[in-house]
Structures are given as C-alpha cells and as structure tokens.
Write an enzyme that holds these catalytic residues in place. Structure first.
Site, mmCIF file in Angstrom:
data_model
loop_
_atom_site.group_PDB
_atom_site.id
_atom_site.type_symbol
_atom_site.label_atom_id
_atom_site.label_comp_id
_atom_site.label_asym_id
_atom_site.label_seq_id
_atom_site.Cartn_x
_atom_site.Cartn_y
_atom_site.Cartn_z
ATOM 1 N N SER A 460 0.923 -1.190 -0.066
ATOM 2 C CA SER A 460 -0.033 -0.096 0.080
ATOM 3 C C SER A 460 0.783 1.675 0.019
ATOM 4 O O SER A 460 1.355 1.520 -1.014
ATOM 5 C CB SER A 460 -0.826 -0.119 1.039
ATOM 6 O OG SER A 460 -1.874 0.848 1.269
ATOM 7 N N ASP A 471 10.027 5.699 -10.251
ATOM 8 C CA ASP A 471 9.717 6.685 -11.300
ATOM 9 C C ASP A 471 10.457 7.859 -11.309
ATOM 10 O O ASP A 471 10.726 8.413 -12.379
ATOM 11 C CB ASP A 471 8.130 6.904 -11.136
ATOM 12 C CG ASP A 471 7.438 5.665 -11.303
ATOM 13 O OD1 ASP A 471 8.089 4.769 -11.740
ATOM 14 O OD2 ASP A 471 6.089 5.761 -10.968
ATOM 15 N N LYS A 485 -0.742 -4.444 -3.263
ATOM 16 C CA LYS A 485 -1.984 -3.607 -3.031
ATOM 17 C C LYS A 485 -2.174 -2.164 -3.567
ATOM 18 O O LYS A 485 -1.269 -1.369 -3.132
ATOM 19 C CB LYS A 485 -2.129 -3.679 -1.422
ATOM 20 C CG LYS A 485 -3.389 -2.949 -0.813
ATOM 21 C CD LYS A 485 -3.271 -3.020 0.462
ATOM 22 C CE LYS A 485 -4.675 -2.154 1.132
ATOM 23 N NZ LYS A 485 -4.712 -0.674 0.507
#
Length: 722
Positions: A460, A471, A485
């Site tokens: 999560s 990224d 998740k």
C-alpha cells in the site's frame, strides 16, 4: 426469499447445534450489517449487489475463515448448510442473523469434538516405523466425508505434533503433557468466543467477498486500529500475553506508569482488575488477553488496580495489589528509527544511514484538534534525516520491509523529503475520474544517495513511496517484489452515520479508489519490482495480492506530468554486477540461498513424513550443514582472530524444529531467543547497504551515470469512465 422460508429451510441446523451456551446475534449487530450492506452496494469501488450470487461468495468465505484447513466440519455439515448458500443476503437485508450464528455455533461444537478426540489420542502410543505422511496444508482438499476420515486426519496431526517433539529430544511424559495442554488451550480459546467475534467473522466474510482489502471492524477492532495509526493509547504501558490461563506481563513500555512504578516486572501474572480507588475487583484468570486489555485501558488520569502474582510464585501464593494512574503511552518502538551501517569501500569506510519505517502512522485525532506536534511518520523521518546529516552521512537507505502501509498523506509527505514538489501518485475512483496527488514541499531536504529496501510484506503506502522514488529515478529500489496492494481505503464510522450516542455498530474500512504510479502503471497485483532483486522468501501462493482469488486486475492509465530526477539506466547494470560478484563470495548469503531452497522444496510437498527414521535422516542432514557452517565460522575466526557471533547466528536461517508453539516455552527462553534474533546479522539489510554504498561510489566517480531525464509528457484525457 422471505424470512419464514429461510428459517423453515434451516430448522434442521438449529437441532444439530449442541453448544452449552449458543451465541446469538444482538439487535445492533443485525442493524450494523444492514447499514454496512447499504454502503457497500452503493459506494464501494467495486460495488456489487447483495444478491444470491454474493450470498454464495459470503457462504464460502465464511466457512473458509472458520475452518481453513478443513479439520472440523464434515461434508455432511456442509450439505446441511447448503440451504443457506443463497440466503445469507436475505439474512442481512432482513436483519435476522440467526443462521450465520447457528453455523458459528456448530463450528464451536465440531472444534470441541475434534480437540477432545485429539486429547484422547494422547493416551495411546504411536508407531513411527510406518511409511505414512501428514498433509499439513489441506485448504485445497475436499471436506472429510465421514467421522472416520476426519479422525484419521486428526490422528496424523497429533502424530506429527508428537514426532516433532520427539525429534527435539523430549520424552513421552513431556510430550503428553505439552500436547494435552496445547489442545486444551485451543479448546478454551474456542469456548471463549463471544457474539462480537462471530459477527466479526461473518461480516469480514461479506466484506472480503467484494474485494480483499475491505473489512468490517467491530467497536473493539476499531479502537485497536486507531491505536495502531496514532502510535498512542491511554493505559499502563504493559505488553500482555496469555500463558496457561494467566494474563502475563511480557514487556514494559519505558516511561509508562507500569515501568515507572517499579512494582511490576516481566513475568508477573495479573489475577484481578479493579476500576478506581475503591471499585470491585474482577477476577480475570482464564480471560482472553484482549478482554483484559479492555479493562485496563481507560481515560487518562484515572486509576486502575491490579492484583498481581509473581511469575515464580505458585498459584496459591499471596498476591500484591498495585494501583496505577493511566496515562498516554507513546508506542515509540513502532515509530521510525535510525541506525548507521559502516560499509567498507576499498581501503575506506562509508557510513550508510538506515531509517526503518514500520508503518505510515499519523495521529489523525490530534491533527484534527490542531495539535502542532501530532505524531507523524513523515515528520519523524524528516527529523532523523537531519540527525544523520549531522553525523556526516551522505548515503541513506529507507527500510520498508514488512511495512503494510497506513496513511496516504504520510506516504506523499515522505516522498517529498527526497523529491520536493511534484506528483506522487494518481487515484481513480469508481466513476473513472482520475486525480493526481502531489507533494507540496518546495524542495527536497535530502539530496544525497538514496536506496529503498522492500519485501513481500511492503504494501500500500509503502508501495506508493517506493514506486515514486523509482519513477523519479531518485534512488535504487532493492529487495523482493512487494505485496501488490494498489487500492485506496477509507474508514466509515457506522455509529456516526446512524447517529448513535455510544459506539455499537463499529466501522467499515472500504475500498473507494485504485491508485496508480505517476508513470501510469499500477502497483495492483504485480507490486513494485525492485531494480536489484533479492531471492523471494515469502510463499507467494499464500501471501500477497496475487494469492487472493478476487483481487482487482493490473491495469494502466496515462502518465502524470512529472520531471524525473535521474535516469538510472546505465547505473543499474553496474550495481547488479557488483552485487552478484559480492554475494557469490559471501558465505552467509550463500547459506541463506541454500536454506531458502530447502524451504521452497518443503512448501511444494505440502506434507510431512511420519516415519521417524526418515525424519531423523532429514534432521541429521540439516545438523551436518550447520556444523559445516560453524566449522567455516571457526576457520574465519582463526584467520581474523575473533569469532563472528552475528555471522554464526545468521548461518542458522532454518533452525532445527523444537516442536513448541508460542507460549509453551518459558518466558525467559522466548525473550532470549527474540534478543538473539535482533542481534543476529541482517543479511538482507547489510547487502542493501552495500548496494547503496556502490551507488554513492559510482555517482562520485562518474556523475554522468545518473544523468537527469527528460520530462514525462503531460497526460492526455483519462480513459473512459466505467
């Protein structure tokens, strides 16, 4: 289906339940179930109608939760339940939960029968020369067809428990006593279930039938959730454990009332609890530990009295009475913390700062009150970063292993410490609307080398942070693929919706959106794939998003508009080469890989031999490997002149099975083992520190290896609404 038809069809089920004190639903539970259904069918990200199809899913999950290894129910029980398979939706809609409670009561009865039979088996001897095996994972097996069949399963289970203790060197008397106490304790726990427990299990079956991360939380569970998120509670500051029907003090929180009193110590047993200076004392022997905790917690500055029996005293010894004033307890041990690992780099040593974040916590209530010092994971990490700067650390590793998530706000704020302002994640709601959540910090406070360590237990909010760092090219992500998740939950207070004056309905933790990386992908199902991968330790068939049969699929949307900090494309192969070369020469890492292969082979079998000679051969082979490792350690010590106790401990990744469960050894032995595990070498962490050390060295020697990337294009309009 009307209510009368439902009850008539299941009249036989009531007759089958023989529990001494059958559990029954309370009116407020039926009301809470109905209110939950109204919310879930209208506002869930994956809103599904409460109909016969959903009833079947609830039915199957309810039975799986009660009897996951199919050790208690018979096929005839399941057949008898079949009338309820398509009618649990009616039970919820009509606020009549007698049927699911009758199923729970029958479960308690069957558990009592099976455990009673297990205790009877202890009176006989077992033949360990036979070539038979025990299948310890039975979740995919059919329900036992007869009483004889389920008894044979339990015979093998008891025989397996006995053999484990026998192989550990225990005699028959010890084994009989230990196993009888084990089965009796299990039965006692089953008998202590309350109406709230049965309702919790049933509602969880409904919630998770929609999607894995939707949960119902009873008022008690809601309080525990709030404590976990805020890292604080009001109580006496004692960690309690249930041992032999006694609530035992397992640890004392530094600075809490219990520790400051100096009158309580680890191992003491609580006998009774009283409220206020003169309230009656409630005998708590035999109580569940969570019920005892409920008595001890209370309002700040109020008094609680405890009758205490010393850990080394007999049951008839004199108790002592202790009065404590409740206070706010900060659970600092679960907060972010720092350490420094010295990584050798040629002839020099590089200090690598490590910040461990167990969860993304935030004291929401304190923040709402305007408390400027509210507890916050991101704030704590920012403080630790500044402290590490003062320690002259220029390389940092964020350890997110087994961090199951928490506050999204905290994940965003934590990202900003390393990226500054900019998008962190994207959220898509049930209508297909996409919004970008951005960090608002004007600039990063840490510009040094960065690594993030994750494992299968990182989920999560942990995945949001790790994905954003990846990224942006801000740092190297290391470890095994994360949980997967990729959904967003909100907590709905049912009592507030119903305008109840006192808590009685509980809360719903409900999925309302799916989050996506700023590159447009999602962490859902696949998780974050590390740049430098470690071997997978977890059983991915049993743990992780991919283990759920109704998980949301992986998907992709358009990328957000963001500027990567660096392009690590040229750097990563060099780091991978250094990592591979180093672990090939690292004995501890190679021992770890060897043990992991053994664990994976055993998982694939899903069963254990009950032949003593065969099991002893397996045990002797493991012992021989450990002795070989110890010999290697002694040889290393001879060369270096000093034994490496941490390495020796690390080389016992798969210790020999002692056959004992938690609470069956002495408390001092358990605490000693926990201490040894904490002090043992953390192979994963050390290698991750070396990797970020390599990253820092390579950046210093060749800055162009991590050149700034081109900006990612702004997103085109989001995909069509669903």
């Amino acid at each position: 289906m009307n209510k009368q038809l439902l009850l008539t069809a299941l009249v036989g089920l009531s007759a089958a339940v023989q529990a001494a004190v059958p559990l029954a639903p309370a009116p407020q539970q039926a009301q809470a179930a109905n209110l939950s259904a109204q919310i879930l069918t209208r506002h869930h990200y994956r809103a599904l109608p409460l109909d016969d199809a959903m009833s079947q899913k609830i039915f199957d999950r309810y039975l799986k939760t009660l009897d996951p290894e199919r050790l208690f129910f018979l096929q005839s029980d399941i057949t008898q339940f079949s009338a309820a398979r398509t009618r649990l939706d009616d039970a919820i809609a009509q606020e009549d939960l007698r049927v699911p409670f009758e199923i729970f009561n029958l479960y308690q009865q069957r558990a009592a029968e099976r455990l009673g039979y297990a205790r009877e088996l202890l009176k006989q001897d077992f033949d360990f020369t036979q070539n038979e095996s025990y299948q310890y994972q039975r979740d995919k097996e059919p329900w036992p067809a007869s009483l004889d069949e389920v008894r044979d399963v339990w015979r093998k289970r008891v025989k397996s428990d006995w053999l484990r203790l026998k192989l550990a060197g225990k005699d028959d008397k010890f084994i009989r006593t230990t196993l009888d106490k084990r089965y009796a304790s299990t039965l006692a726990r089953v008998e202590k279930y309350k109406s709230e427990d049965a309702f919790q299990v049933f509602m969880d079956a409904y919630a998770t039938a929609i999607e894995p991360h939707t949960d119902y939380m009873s008022p008690t569970a809601s309080a525990d959730f709030d404590i976990a998120m805020s890292l604080s509670l009001v109580g006496i500051g004692a960690v309690l454990q249930e041992r032999d029907e006694y609530t035992t003090i397992r640890d004392l929180v530094p600075g809490g009332p219990a520790a400051l009193s100096t009158r309580l110590k680890v191992g003491d047993r609580l006998i009774a609890v009283g409220q206020g200076a003169e309230g009656p004392m409630t005998d708590i022997v035999g109580w569940r530990v969570n019920d005892v905790v409920g008595l001890i917690r209370g309002a700040k500055d109020t008094t609680v009295r405890l009758d205490v029996l010393s850990g080394d005293a007999g049951p008839d010894a004199k108790t002592r009475r202790i009065s404590l004033v409740r206070d706010k307890i900060n659970l600092e041990r679960q907060a972010a913390k720092k350490s420094i690992i010295q990584v050798k780099e040629g002839g020099a040593t590089r200090p690598v700062g490590v910040i461990t974040v167990p969860m993304f916590y935030q004291d929401i209530e304190a923040r709402r009150r305007g408390d400027k010092e509210f507890k916050s994971a991101a704030r704590d990490v920012a403080r630790l970063v500044e402290e590490l700067k003062k320690d002259k650390v220029d390389t940092l590793l964020i350890d997110l292993r087994n961090n199951g998530g928490g506050s999204l706000d905290e994940a965003i704020e934590l990202t900003s410490i390393f990226t500054g302002a900019g998008p962190v994640l994207q959220e898509r709601d049930s209508r297909g609307n996409v919004k970008v959540d951005s960090a608002k910090a004007p600039r990063a406070t840490w510009n040094g080398t960065l690594g993030v360590l994750i494992n299968r237990g990182s989920a999560s909010a942990s995945e949001i942070f790790a994905a954003a760092i990846q990224d942006y090219g801000r740092g190297v992500v290391i470890g095994e693929p994360s949980f997967g998740k990729g959904t967003v939950q909100t907590v709905i207070n049912l009592d507030q919706m119903a305008r109840n004056e006192k808590p009685q309905f509980g809360e719903l933790k409900m999925t309302i959106a799916q989050f996506f990386r700023i590159n447009g992908g999602t962490t859902q199902l696949r998780g974050v794939v590390p740049d430098i991968r470690f071997p997978t330790v977890s059983d991915t068939d049993q743990f992780g998003e991919s283990s759920y049969d109704n998980a949301l699929p992986w998907t992709q949307i358009k990328a957000a508009n963001f500027m990567p900090s660096n392009d690590l494309t040229r750097l990563l192969p060099l780091l991978e080469d250094r990592h591979a070369s180093r672990i090939a020469k690292d004995k501890d890492f190679q021992y770890l890989l060897e043990d992991l292969r053994e664990v994976q082979q055993q998982r694939a079998k899903r069963q254990l031999s009950l032949n003593e000679a065969e099991r002893r051969r397996e045990r002797d082979q493991r012992e021989a490997r450990l002795k070989q490792r110890e010999a290697g350690n002694e040889a290393d010590a001879a060369k270096g002149g000093k034994p490496n106790k941490q390495a020796a401990a690390a080389r016992k990744i798969v210790p020999q099975d002692a056959g004992l469960q938690a609470g069956e050894r002495s408390l001092s032995e358990e605490l000693a083992e926990e201490k040894a595990q904490k002090e043992a070498k953390d192979i994963w962490l050390d290698e991750a520190a070396r990797i970020v050390g390599d990253e820092a060295a390579l950046r210093k020697s060749e800055p162009r290896l991590a050149a700034r990337s081109s900006p990612v294009p702004a997103p085109v309009p989001a995909e069509p609404r669903r």
